[in-house]
Scaffold this active site. Structure first.
Site, mmCIF file in Angstrom:
data_model
loop_
_atom_site.group_PDB
_atom_site.id
_atom_site.type_symbol
_atom_site.label_atom_id
_atom_site.label_comp_id
_atom_site.label_asym_id
_atom_site.label_seq_id
_atom_site.Cartn_x
_atom_site.Cartn_y
_atom_site.Cartn_z
ATOM 1 N N SER A 1 2.960 -10.457 1.223
ATOM 2 C CA SER A 1 4.134 -11.289 0.982
ATOM 3 C C SER A 1 3.946 -12.134 -0.289
ATOM 4 O O SER A 1 3.692 -11.573 -1.361
ATOM 5 C CB SER A 1 4.386 -12.147 2.230
ATOM 6 O OG SER A 1 5.681 -12.693 2.241
ATOM 7 N N ASP B 1 12.150 -3.978 5.395
ATOM 8 C CA ASP B 1 11.591 -5.333 5.435
ATOM 9 C C ASP B 1 12.673 -6.354 5.086
ATOM 10 O O ASP B 1 13.333 -6.256 4.053
ATOM 11 C CB ASP B 1 10.436 -5.424 4.431
ATOM 12 C CG ASP B 1 9.674 -6.733 4.482
ATOM 13 O OD1 ASP B 1 10.053 -7.622 5.251
ATOM 14 O OD2 ASP B 1 8.686 -6.851 3.727
ATOM 15 N N HIS C 1 7.560 -6.649 8.585
ATOM 16 C CA HIS C 1 7.053 -7.288 7.377
ATOM 17 C C HIS C 1 5.554 -7.050 7.286
ATOM 18 O O HIS C 1 4.786 -7.592 8.090
ATOM 19 C CB HIS C 1 7.362 -8.780 7.427
ATOM 20 C CG HIS C 1 6.927 -9.539 6.214
ATOM 21 N ND1 HIS C 1 7.186 -9.105 4.933
ATOM 22 C CD2 HIS C 1 6.255 -10.716 6.089
ATOM 23 C CE1 HIS C 1 6.697 -9.974 4.070
ATOM 24 N NE2 HIS C 1 6.119 -10.956 4.745
#
Length: 519
Positions: free
Chosen positions: A211, A431, A460
Protein backbone atom coordinates in the site's frame (compact mmCIF):
# COMPACT_ATOMS: atom_id res chain seq x y z
CA UNK A 1 -8.64 -11.73 -22.60
CA UNK A 2 -5.49 -12.91 -20.86
CA UNK A 3 -5.46 -16.46 -19.55
CA UNK A 4 -4.20 -17.52 -16.17
CA UNK A 5 -0.71 -18.83 -16.82
CA UNK A 6 1.54 -21.42 -15.31
CA UNK A 7 4.70 -19.54 -14.50
CA UNK A 8 7.93 -20.06 -16.39
CA UNK A 9 10.79 -18.74 -14.26
CA UNK A 10 14.10 -17.42 -15.47
CA UNK A 11 17.26 -16.47 -13.64
CA UNK A 12 17.31 -12.83 -12.60
CA UNK A 13 20.43 -10.73 -13.01
CA UNK A 14 20.67 -8.62 -9.87
CA UNK A 15 23.11 -5.95 -11.03
CA UNK A 16 26.06 -7.07 -9.00
CA UNK A 17 24.14 -8.54 -6.05
CA UNK A 18 25.17 -12.14 -5.58
CA UNK A 19 22.38 -14.67 -5.62
CA UNK A 20 24.36 -17.10 -3.51
CA UNK A 21 23.27 -17.71 0.07
CA UNK A 22 25.22 -17.01 3.25
CA UNK A 23 26.01 -13.43 2.25
CA UNK A 24 27.95 -11.74 5.05
CA UNK A 25 27.09 -8.30 6.34
CA UNK A 26 28.98 -5.45 4.67
CA UNK A 27 30.33 -4.36 8.06
CA UNK A 28 29.70 -5.11 11.71
CA UNK A 29 26.31 -3.95 12.99
CA UNK A 30 26.42 -0.95 15.26
CA UNK A 31 22.91 -1.47 16.59
CA UNK A 32 22.41 -2.98 20.02
CA UNK A 33 19.24 -5.04 19.72
CA UNK A 34 17.49 -5.96 22.94
CA UNK A 35 14.01 -6.24 24.40
CA UNK A 36 11.14 -4.64 22.50
CA UNK A 37 8.49 -2.43 24.13
CA UNK A 38 5.99 -4.49 26.10
CA UNK A 39 3.13 -4.17 23.60
CA UNK A 40 5.41 -5.50 20.83
CA UNK A 41 7.10 -8.23 22.87
CA UNK A 42 3.80 -9.58 24.16
CA UNK A 43 2.53 -10.30 20.66
CA UNK A 44 5.81 -11.04 18.90
CA UNK A 45 8.29 -12.45 21.44
CA UNK A 46 10.85 -13.43 18.78
CA UNK A 47 11.49 -9.81 17.82
CA UNK A 48 14.42 -7.77 19.10
CA UNK A 49 14.39 -3.97 19.04
CA UNK A 50 16.80 -1.06 18.94
CA UNK A 51 16.39 2.70 19.15
CA UNK A 52 18.14 4.89 16.56
CA UNK A 53 18.74 8.59 17.09
CA UNK A 54 18.36 10.57 13.85
CA UNK A 55 18.33 14.24 12.85
CA UNK A 56 14.93 15.89 12.87
CA UNK A 57 16.05 17.79 9.78
CA UNK A 58 18.73 16.07 7.70
CA UNK A 59 19.81 19.41 6.24
CA UNK A 60 20.82 20.31 9.81
CA UNK A 61 22.55 17.15 11.04
CA UNK A 62 23.81 18.83 14.22
CA UNK A 63 20.44 20.33 15.10
CA UNK A 64 17.44 18.83 16.87
CA UNK A 65 17.17 15.04 16.91
CA UNK A 66 14.56 12.36 17.48
CA UNK A 67 14.38 8.63 18.18
CA UNK A 68 12.95 5.98 15.86
CA UNK A 69 12.39 2.32 16.76
CA UNK A 70 13.65 -0.64 14.73
CA UNK A 71 12.63 -4.27 15.15
CA UNK A 72 14.38 -7.36 13.80
CA UNK A 73 13.44 -10.99 13.33
CA UNK A 74 16.77 -12.74 12.80
CA UNK A 75 17.31 -15.20 9.97
CA UNK A 76 16.17 -18.65 11.06
CA UNK A 77 19.16 -20.28 9.35
CA UNK A 78 22.34 -18.15 9.45
CA UNK A 79 24.01 -20.45 6.93
CA UNK A 80 21.40 -19.42 4.36
CA UNK A 81 21.23 -15.74 5.28
CA UNK A 82 21.66 -13.40 2.30
CA UNK A 83 20.80 -10.01 3.80
CA UNK A 84 18.11 -7.85 5.38
CA UNK A 85 14.50 -7.41 4.23
CA UNK A 86 12.94 -4.13 5.31
CA UNK A 87 9.14 -4.31 5.53
CA UNK A 88 6.43 -1.64 5.68
CA UNK A 89 2.66 -2.32 5.98
CA UNK A 90 1.43 1.05 4.69
CA UNK A 91 -1.28 2.97 6.49
CA UNK A 92 0.66 5.28 6.21
CA UNK A 93 0.87 5.05 10.01
CA UNK A 94 0.94 1.26 10.18
CA UNK A 95 3.67 -0.11 12.42
CA UNK A 96 6.56 -1.66 10.51
CA UNK A 97 7.98 -2.75 13.87
CA UNK A 98 4.88 -4.91 14.36
CA UNK A 99 4.79 -5.94 10.69
CA UNK A 100 8.16 -7.66 11.05
CA UNK A 101 6.54 -9.82 13.71
CA UNK A 102 3.28 -10.38 11.85
CA UNK A 103 5.07 -11.66 8.76
CA UNK A 104 7.32 -14.05 10.69
CA UNK A 105 5.13 -15.40 13.52
CA UNK A 106 3.92 -18.99 12.95
CA UNK A 107 0.27 -19.70 13.67
CA UNK A 108 -1.04 -22.85 15.36
CA UNK A 109 -0.52 -24.87 12.17
CA UNK A 110 3.00 -23.55 11.60
CA UNK A 111 2.01 -21.22 8.73
CA UNK A 112 4.02 -18.04 8.43
CA UNK A 113 2.99 -15.24 6.10
CA UNK A 114 6.47 -15.08 4.65
CA UNK A 115 7.54 -18.49 3.34
CA UNK A 116 10.03 -20.28 5.56
CA UNK A 117 12.71 -19.99 2.88
CA UNK A 118 12.41 -16.19 3.02
CA UNK A 119 12.70 -16.25 6.80
CA UNK A 120 15.86 -18.33 6.44
CA UNK A 121 17.35 -15.97 3.87
CA UNK A 122 16.75 -12.65 5.60
CA UNK A 123 16.70 -10.75 8.83
CA UNK A 124 13.24 -9.14 8.70
CA UNK A 125 13.55 -5.49 9.72
CA UNK A 126 10.77 -3.04 10.59
CA UNK A 127 11.24 0.69 11.15
CA UNK A 128 8.31 2.68 12.53
CA UNK A 129 8.11 5.83 10.41
CA UNK A 130 8.94 8.96 12.37
CA UNK A 131 5.87 10.44 14.01
CA UNK A 132 4.11 7.06 14.20
CA UNK A 133 4.05 3.92 16.34
CA UNK A 134 7.07 3.84 18.64
CA UNK A 135 8.98 6.55 16.76
CA UNK A 136 7.92 9.57 18.79
CA UNK A 137 4.32 9.52 17.53
CA UNK A 138 2.55 12.76 16.76
CA UNK A 139 -0.50 13.82 18.74
CA UNK A 140 -2.85 16.44 17.36
CA UNK A 141 -6.00 16.51 19.50
CA UNK A 142 -7.36 15.10 22.73
CA UNK A 143 -7.92 11.40 23.30
CA UNK A 144 -11.70 11.82 23.08
CA UNK A 145 -11.73 13.74 19.79
CA UNK A 146 -12.49 10.64 17.73
CA UNK A 147 -14.71 9.05 20.37
CA UNK A 148 -17.34 11.72 19.76
CA UNK A 149 -20.04 11.44 17.10
CA UNK A 150 -18.52 12.70 13.84
CA UNK A 151 -20.37 15.09 11.53
CA UNK A 152 -21.88 13.29 8.54
CA UNK A 153 -20.84 15.10 5.32
CA UNK A 154 -23.32 13.02 3.36
CA UNK A 155 -25.93 15.36 4.85
CA UNK A 156 -25.60 18.86 3.30
CA UNK A 157 -26.55 20.51 6.58
CA UNK A 158 -23.54 18.91 8.31
CA UNK A 159 -20.84 19.72 5.74
CA UNK A 160 -19.88 23.01 7.35
CA UNK A 161 -19.42 21.23 10.66
CA UNK A 162 -17.36 18.46 9.03
CA UNK A 163 -15.13 20.94 7.22
CA UNK A 164 -14.58 23.01 10.36
CA UNK A 165 -13.76 19.92 12.39
CA UNK A 166 -11.00 18.89 9.99
CA UNK A 167 -9.79 22.48 9.79
CA UNK A 168 -9.55 22.58 13.59
CA UNK A 169 -7.69 19.25 13.54
CA UNK A 170 -5.12 20.62 11.09
CA UNK A 171 -4.65 23.78 13.12
CA UNK A 172 -4.22 21.80 16.33
CA UNK A 173 -1.62 19.54 14.68
CA UNK A 174 0.45 22.58 13.78
CA UNK A 175 0.13 24.12 17.23
CA UNK A 176 1.04 20.94 19.11
CA UNK A 177 3.90 19.71 16.93
CA UNK A 178 5.65 22.80 15.58
CA UNK A 179 8.76 22.09 13.46
CA UNK A 180 8.37 18.34 13.91
CA UNK A 181 5.28 18.32 11.69
CA UNK A 182 7.00 19.28 8.44
CA UNK A 183 9.68 16.64 8.92
CA UNK A 184 7.28 13.67 9.11
CA UNK A 185 7.02 13.02 5.37
CA UNK A 186 8.48 10.19 3.34
CA UNK A 187 11.53 12.18 2.25
CA UNK A 188 12.81 12.02 5.83
CA UNK A 189 11.63 8.45 6.48
CA UNK A 190 13.74 7.05 3.64
CA UNK A 191 16.78 8.83 5.07
CA UNK A 192 16.00 7.17 8.41
CA UNK A 193 15.85 3.84 6.57
CA UNK A 194 19.24 4.43 5.03
CA UNK A 195 20.69 5.43 8.39
CA UNK A 196 19.45 2.11 9.79
CA UNK A 197 20.97 0.28 6.81
CA UNK A 198 24.35 1.82 7.59
CA UNK A 199 24.12 0.97 11.27
CA UNK A 200 23.18 -2.62 10.41
CA UNK A 201 26.40 -2.87 8.44
CA UNK A 202 24.62 -3.68 5.19
CA UNK A 203 25.75 -2.50 1.76
CA UNK A 204 22.25 -3.02 0.33
CA UNK A 205 18.73 -3.76 1.52
CA UNK A 206 15.86 -5.78 0.13
CA UNK A 207 12.40 -4.37 0.66
CA UNK A 208 8.77 -5.49 0.91
CA UNK A 209 6.18 -2.72 0.97
CA UNK A 210 2.40 -2.78 0.99
CA UNK A 211 0.00 0.00 0.00
CA UNK A 212 1.60 3.34 1.04
CA UNK A 213 4.73 1.28 1.73
CA UNK A 214 5.07 0.83 -2.04
CA UNK A 215 5.53 4.56 -2.50
CA UNK A 216 8.03 4.61 0.36
CA UNK A 217 10.01 1.83 -1.33
CA UNK A 218 9.95 3.55 -4.71
CA UNK A 219 11.15 6.79 -3.11
CA UNK A 220 14.01 4.96 -1.39
CA UNK A 221 14.96 3.35 -4.69
CA UNK A 222 14.97 6.72 -6.41
CA UNK A 223 17.20 8.29 -3.77
CA UNK A 224 19.50 5.28 -3.29
CA UNK A 225 19.27 3.05 -6.40
CA UNK A 226 22.68 1.45 -5.81
CA UNK A 227 21.58 0.31 -2.34
CA UNK A 228 18.60 -1.76 -3.51
CA UNK A 229 19.03 -5.53 -3.71
CA UNK A 230 15.53 -6.96 -4.28
CA UNK A 231 12.23 -5.16 -3.96
CA UNK A 232 8.60 -6.33 -3.77
CA UNK A 233 5.84 -3.72 -4.01
CA UNK A 234 2.31 -4.98 -3.34
CA UNK A 235 -0.82 -2.92 -4.18
CA UNK A 236 0.73 0.38 -5.10
CA UNK A 237 0.06 4.04 -4.71
CA UNK A 238 0.35 6.11 -7.90
CA UNK A 239 3.85 7.57 -7.54
CA UNK A 240 3.59 10.17 -10.33
CA UNK A 241 0.21 11.69 -9.46
CA UNK A 242 0.95 15.17 -7.98
CA UNK A 243 -2.11 14.95 -5.76
CA UNK A 244 -1.30 11.39 -4.75
CA UNK A 245 -3.54 11.12 -1.68
CA UNK A 246 -6.40 13.15 -3.13
CA UNK A 247 -6.30 10.97 -6.23
CA UNK A 248 -6.30 7.84 -4.08
CA UNK A 249 -9.28 9.10 -2.04
CA UNK A 250 -11.39 9.66 -5.14
CA UNK A 251 -10.14 6.46 -6.78
CA UNK A 252 -11.15 4.44 -3.74
CA UNK A 253 -14.74 5.58 -4.19
CA UNK A 254 -14.87 4.47 -7.83
CA UNK A 255 -13.18 1.12 -7.17
CA UNK A 256 -15.24 0.61 -4.03
CA UNK A 257 -18.53 0.48 -5.94
CA UNK A 258 -17.59 -2.80 -7.61
CA UNK A 259 -16.09 -4.18 -4.41
CA UNK A 260 -19.23 -3.37 -2.43
CA UNK A 261 -21.32 -5.09 -5.11
CA UNK A 262 -19.13 -8.18 -4.76
CA UNK A 263 -19.57 -8.23 -0.98
CA UNK A 264 -23.33 -7.80 -1.02
CA UNK A 265 -23.63 -10.43 -3.78
CA UNK A 266 -21.57 -12.81 -1.63
CA UNK A 267 -24.02 -12.30 1.24
CA UNK A 268 -26.90 -13.01 -1.15
CA UNK A 269 -25.23 -16.22 -2.32
CA UNK A 270 -25.39 -17.51 1.25
CA UNK A 271 -28.93 -16.49 2.07
CA UNK A 272 -29.28 -19.82 3.89
CA UNK A 273 -26.81 -18.40 6.46
CA UNK A 274 -27.61 -14.67 6.59
CA UNK A 275 -31.27 -14.50 5.46
CA UNK A 276 -30.85 -10.95 4.16
CA UNK A 277 -32.01 -11.73 0.64
CA UNK A 278 -31.16 -13.89 -2.34
CA UNK A 279 -30.16 -11.05 -4.67
CA UNK A 280 -27.75 -8.17 -4.51
CA UNK A 281 -30.60 -5.66 -4.51
CA UNK A 282 -32.33 -7.33 -1.57
CA UNK A 283 -29.14 -7.36 0.51
CA UNK A 284 -28.37 -3.80 -0.53
CA UNK A 285 -31.78 -2.77 0.80
CA UNK A 286 -30.92 -4.37 4.14
CA UNK A 287 -27.63 -2.48 4.27
CA UNK A 288 -29.40 0.77 3.34
CA UNK A 289 -31.85 0.23 6.20
CA UNK A 290 -29.02 -0.27 8.68
CA UNK A 291 -27.14 2.79 7.43
CA UNK A 292 -30.27 4.93 7.21
CA UNK A 293 -31.39 4.08 10.73
CA UNK A 294 -28.00 4.94 12.23
CA UNK A 295 -27.89 8.14 10.19
CA UNK A 296 -31.28 9.28 11.49
CA UNK A 297 -30.73 8.28 15.11
CA UNK A 298 -27.18 7.57 16.36
CA UNK A 299 -26.97 4.57 18.67
CA UNK A 300 -24.99 3.36 21.68
CA UNK A 301 -24.94 4.44 25.33
CA UNK A 302 -23.17 7.67 24.37
CA UNK A 303 -25.14 8.13 21.13
CA UNK A 304 -21.81 8.27 19.30
CA UNK A 305 -22.37 5.65 16.61
CA UNK A 306 -23.86 7.22 13.52
CA UNK A 307 -23.38 6.92 9.77
CA UNK A 308 -19.70 7.89 9.74
CA UNK A 309 -18.77 5.42 12.47
CA UNK A 310 -20.72 2.66 10.74
CA UNK A 311 -19.11 3.43 7.39
CA UNK A 312 -15.70 3.36 9.04
CA UNK A 313 -15.83 -0.38 9.74
CA UNK A 314 -17.92 -1.21 6.67
CA UNK A 315 -15.48 0.32 4.18
CA UNK A 316 -12.39 -0.93 6.00
CA UNK A 317 -13.69 -4.48 5.77
CA UNK A 318 -14.54 -4.29 2.09
CA UNK A 319 -10.82 -4.38 1.38
CA UNK A 320 -10.39 -7.95 2.60
CA UNK A 321 -12.64 -10.89 3.37
CA UNK A 322 -11.34 -11.76 6.82
CA UNK A 323 -14.33 -10.23 8.59
CA UNK A 324 -16.99 -10.46 5.87
CA UNK A 325 -18.91 -13.17 7.68
CA UNK A 326 -19.18 -11.64 11.18
CA UNK A 327 -19.95 -8.21 9.72
CA UNK A 328 -22.80 -9.69 7.65
CA UNK A 329 -24.13 -11.49 10.73
CA UNK A 330 -24.03 -8.26 12.72
CA UNK A 331 -26.07 -6.65 9.93
CA UNK A 332 -28.55 -9.55 10.05
CA UNK A 333 -28.88 -9.26 13.83
CA UNK A 334 -30.02 -5.69 13.45
CA UNK A 335 -32.12 -5.87 10.28
CA UNK A 336 -33.92 -9.14 11.10
CA UNK A 337 -34.06 -9.05 14.90
CA UNK A 338 -33.63 -5.41 15.86
CA UNK A 339 -30.53 -6.34 17.89
CA UNK A 340 -27.84 -3.69 17.51
CA UNK A 341 -25.33 -5.12 20.00
CA UNK A 342 -23.02 -6.72 17.44
CA UNK A 343 -23.10 -3.63 15.22
CA UNK A 344 -22.18 -1.46 18.21
CA UNK A 345 -19.35 -3.85 19.12
CA UNK A 346 -17.91 -3.23 15.68
CA UNK A 347 -18.64 0.45 15.18
CA UNK A 348 -18.33 2.14 18.58
CA UNK A 349 -15.22 4.37 18.36
CA UNK A 350 -12.67 3.38 20.98
CA UNK A 351 -10.86 6.70 21.20
CA UNK A 352 -7.81 6.69 23.44
CA UNK A 353 -4.23 7.84 22.96
CA UNK A 354 -3.14 5.09 20.57
CA UNK A 355 -6.03 5.64 18.19
CA UNK A 356 -5.58 9.40 18.22
CA UNK A 357 -1.87 9.11 17.51
CA UNK A 358 -2.45 6.65 14.69
CA UNK A 359 -4.83 9.06 12.96
CA UNK A 360 -2.46 11.97 13.62
CA UNK A 361 0.42 10.12 11.96
CA UNK A 362 -1.67 8.90 9.04
CA UNK A 363 -3.11 12.30 8.18
CA UNK A 364 0.18 14.12 8.74
CA UNK A 365 2.18 11.91 6.39
CA UNK A 366 -0.54 11.98 3.73
CA UNK A 367 -0.81 15.76 3.82
CA UNK A 368 2.91 16.47 4.01
CA UNK A 369 3.68 14.05 1.18
CA UNK A 370 1.54 15.38 -1.65
CA UNK A 371 -0.22 18.40 -3.04
CA UNK A 372 -3.94 18.78 -2.40
CA UNK A 373 -6.65 21.14 -3.60
CA UNK A 374 -7.40 23.89 -1.11
CA UNK A 375 -10.64 25.03 -2.70
CA UNK A 376 -13.53 23.62 -0.69
CA UNK A 377 -15.91 24.21 -3.59
CA UNK A 378 -13.84 22.01 -5.89
CA UNK A 379 -13.54 19.26 -3.29
CA UNK A 380 -17.27 19.19 -2.62
CA UNK A 381 -18.05 19.29 -6.33
CA UNK A 382 -15.76 16.29 -6.96
CA UNK A 383 -17.23 14.24 -4.14
CA UNK A 384 -20.76 15.29 -4.97
CA UNK A 385 -20.28 13.85 -8.45
CA UNK A 386 -18.86 10.64 -7.02
CA UNK A 387 -21.83 10.38 -4.65
CA UNK A 388 -24.16 10.00 -7.61
CA UNK A 389 -22.96 6.40 -7.98
CA UNK A 390 -21.58 5.58 -4.53
CA UNK A 391 -23.00 5.32 -1.01
CA UNK A 392 -19.74 6.25 0.62
CA UNK A 393 -18.25 9.03 -1.50
CA UNK A 394 -18.70 11.65 1.19
CA UNK A 395 -17.14 9.41 3.79
CA UNK A 396 -13.88 9.60 1.84
CA UNK A 397 -13.73 13.39 1.99
CA UNK A 398 -11.83 13.22 5.30
CA UNK A 399 -8.21 13.23 4.06
CA UNK A 400 -8.95 15.85 1.37
CA UNK A 401 -10.62 18.07 4.00
CA UNK A 402 -7.63 17.79 6.33
CA UNK A 403 -5.00 18.27 3.63
CA UNK A 404 -6.78 21.31 2.22
CA UNK A 405 -6.12 22.99 5.55
CA UNK A 406 -2.68 21.51 6.26
CA UNK A 407 -0.05 24.09 7.18
CA UNK A 408 3.08 22.41 5.78
CA UNK A 409 4.08 20.32 2.77
CA UNK A 410 7.32 18.73 1.59
CA UNK A 411 8.70 18.23 -1.89
CA UNK A 412 7.65 14.73 -2.83
CA UNK A 413 10.08 12.34 -4.49
CA UNK A 414 8.82 11.05 -7.84
CA UNK A 415 10.55 7.82 -8.90
CA UNK A 416 12.15 7.72 -12.35
CA UNK A 417 12.93 3.99 -12.34
CA UNK A 418 16.48 4.60 -13.54
CA UNK A 419 19.40 2.35 -12.56
CA UNK A 420 17.22 -0.13 -10.65
CA UNK A 421 17.50 -3.92 -10.49
CA UNK A 422 14.53 -6.06 -11.52
CA UNK A 423 11.56 -5.44 -9.19
CA UNK A 424 8.49 -7.57 -8.44
CA UNK A 425 5.09 -5.87 -8.33
CA UNK A 426 1.85 -7.45 -7.14
CA UNK A 427 -1.58 -6.00 -7.85
CA UNK A 428 -5.18 -7.07 -7.30
CA UNK A 429 -7.67 -6.35 -10.05
CA UNK A 430 -10.53 -5.30 -7.77
CA UNK A 431 -8.55 -3.65 -4.95
CA UNK A 432 -10.60 -0.79 -3.49
CA UNK A 433 -7.98 0.52 -1.04
CA UNK A 434 -5.26 1.23 -3.59
CA UNK A 435 -7.09 0.87 -6.92
CA UNK A 436 -5.42 -1.31 -9.51
CA UNK A 437 -4.82 1.66 -11.82
CA UNK A 438 -2.28 2.86 -9.26
CA UNK A 439 -0.30 -0.37 -9.59
CA UNK A 440 -0.35 -0.04 -13.37
CA UNK A 441 1.04 3.49 -13.00
CA UNK A 442 3.79 2.25 -10.68
CA UNK A 443 4.64 -0.51 -13.16
CA UNK A 444 4.90 2.01 -16.00
CA UNK A 445 7.20 4.19 -13.92
CA UNK A 446 9.54 1.32 -13.02
CA UNK A 447 10.66 -0.21 -16.34
CA UNK A 448 12.61 -2.99 -14.63
CA UNK A 449 9.49 -4.28 -12.86
CA UNK A 450 7.41 -7.37 -13.58
CA UNK A 451 3.73 -7.15 -12.63
CA UNK A 452 1.83 -10.13 -11.24
CA UNK A 453 -1.93 -9.49 -11.11
CA UNK A 454 -4.45 -11.45 -9.09
CA UNK A 455 -7.44 -11.36 -11.43
CA UNK A 456 -11.02 -11.79 -10.26
CA UNK A 457 -10.18 -10.75 -6.69
CA UNK A 458 -10.57 -7.59 -4.63
CA UNK A 459 -8.47 -8.12 -1.52
CA UNK A 460 -6.02 -5.37 -0.62
CA UNK A 461 -2.55 -6.94 -1.06
CA UNK A 462 -1.81 -10.53 -2.04
CA UNK A 463 1.69 -11.65 -0.99
CA UNK A 464 2.17 -12.71 2.62
CA UNK A 465 -1.55 -12.75 3.35
CA UNK A 466 -3.57 -14.06 6.27
CA UNK A 467 -3.94 -17.86 6.01
CA UNK A 468 -7.63 -17.55 5.15
CA UNK A 469 -6.76 -15.49 2.05
CA UNK A 470 -3.59 -17.18 0.80
CA UNK A 471 -2.84 -17.20 -2.90
CA UNK A 472 -0.42 -20.07 -3.38
CA UNK A 473 0.91 -18.79 -6.69
CA UNK A 474 1.67 -15.38 -5.22
CA UNK A 475 3.50 -17.02 -2.33
CA UNK A 476 5.57 -19.11 -4.70
CA UNK A 477 6.45 -16.20 -6.98
CA UNK A 478 7.45 -13.99 -4.07
CA UNK A 479 9.56 -16.73 -2.52
CA UNK A 480 11.34 -17.60 -5.78
CA UNK A 481 12.23 -13.95 -6.32
CA UNK A 482 13.36 -13.04 -2.81
CA UNK A 483 15.31 -16.25 -2.21
CA UNK A 484 16.60 -17.36 -5.61
CA UNK A 485 16.49 -14.19 -7.71
CA UNK A 486 13.91 -15.59 -10.15
CA UNK A 487 11.09 -13.67 -11.81
CA UNK A 488 8.35 -14.60 -14.29
CA UNK A 489 9.39 -14.12 -17.92
CA UNK A 490 6.96 -11.21 -18.19
CA UNK A 491 3.81 -9.71 -16.70
CA UNK A 492 1.51 -12.41 -15.45
CA UNK A 493 -2.08 -13.02 -14.37
CA UNK A 494 -2.78 -15.48 -11.57
CA UNK A 495 -6.11 -16.96 -10.49
CA UNK A 496 -7.84 -15.54 -7.39
CA UNK A 497 -7.73 -17.03 -3.93
CA UNK A 498 -11.06 -18.59 -2.85
CA UNK A 499 -13.66 -16.50 -1.03
CA UNK A 500 -14.76 -17.66 2.43
CA UNK A 501 -17.66 -20.07 2.88
CA UNK A 502 -19.75 -18.98 5.89
CA UNK A 503 -21.33 -21.31 8.41
CA UNK A 504 -24.65 -20.78 10.13
CA UNK A 505 -23.27 -21.59 13.56
CA UNK A 506 -20.60 -18.88 13.69
CA UNK A 507 -21.63 -15.89 15.77
CA UNK A 508 -20.92 -12.27 14.88
CA UNK A 509 -17.52 -11.53 16.36
CA UNK A 510 -16.27 -8.43 18.07
CA UNK A 511 -14.35 -6.14 15.77
CA UNK A 512 -10.58 -6.51 15.48
CA UNK A 513 -8.39 -3.89 17.09
CA UNK A 514 -7.34 -2.55 13.68
CA UNK A 515 -9.44 -3.22 10.62
CA UNK A 516 -7.99 -0.98 7.92
CA UNK A 517 -4.35 -2.02 7.64
CA UNK A 518 -2.88 -4.91 5.69
CA UNK A 519 -4.45 -7.94 7.38
Amino acid sequence: MRKFLTIGLTALLTMGTAAAVSTPAYAASQLDFGACPADVAQVYPALKCATVNVPLDYSRPFGARMDVLVSKHASTDPAKRRGVLFVNPGGPSGSAVMQAGKLSLPNATGYTRLPKEVLEAYDIVGLDSRGTGHSQPLSCVGEDYWRQLQPDPDRPEERDKSWERWKAFARSCAEKNGEKLKHTGSRNVIQDMDRVRTLLGEEKISYLGYSYGTYLGSAYAERYPDRVDRMVLDSSMNPVEPRMWYHNSTGQVTAGVAREHAYLSWIAKYDNVFHLGKTHDEVNAAWKKLLGDFRKAPRGPSKNVGAVELMDVYIANLSHELYWEPLAKAMADYVLRGDDRAVLDWATPSGGADGERSIAGMISIACVDSDAPTDRTKIERDFGELAETSDFAWYNVSIPSACANWPVHDQRIVPSGRKLPPILLFGVEGDSATPYANTVAMHKQLPSSVLVTERGAGTHCVFGSHPSMVNGEAQRIGKEYLVDGLLPNGDLDIAPHPLPVPTAGTAAAARPAVVSQHS
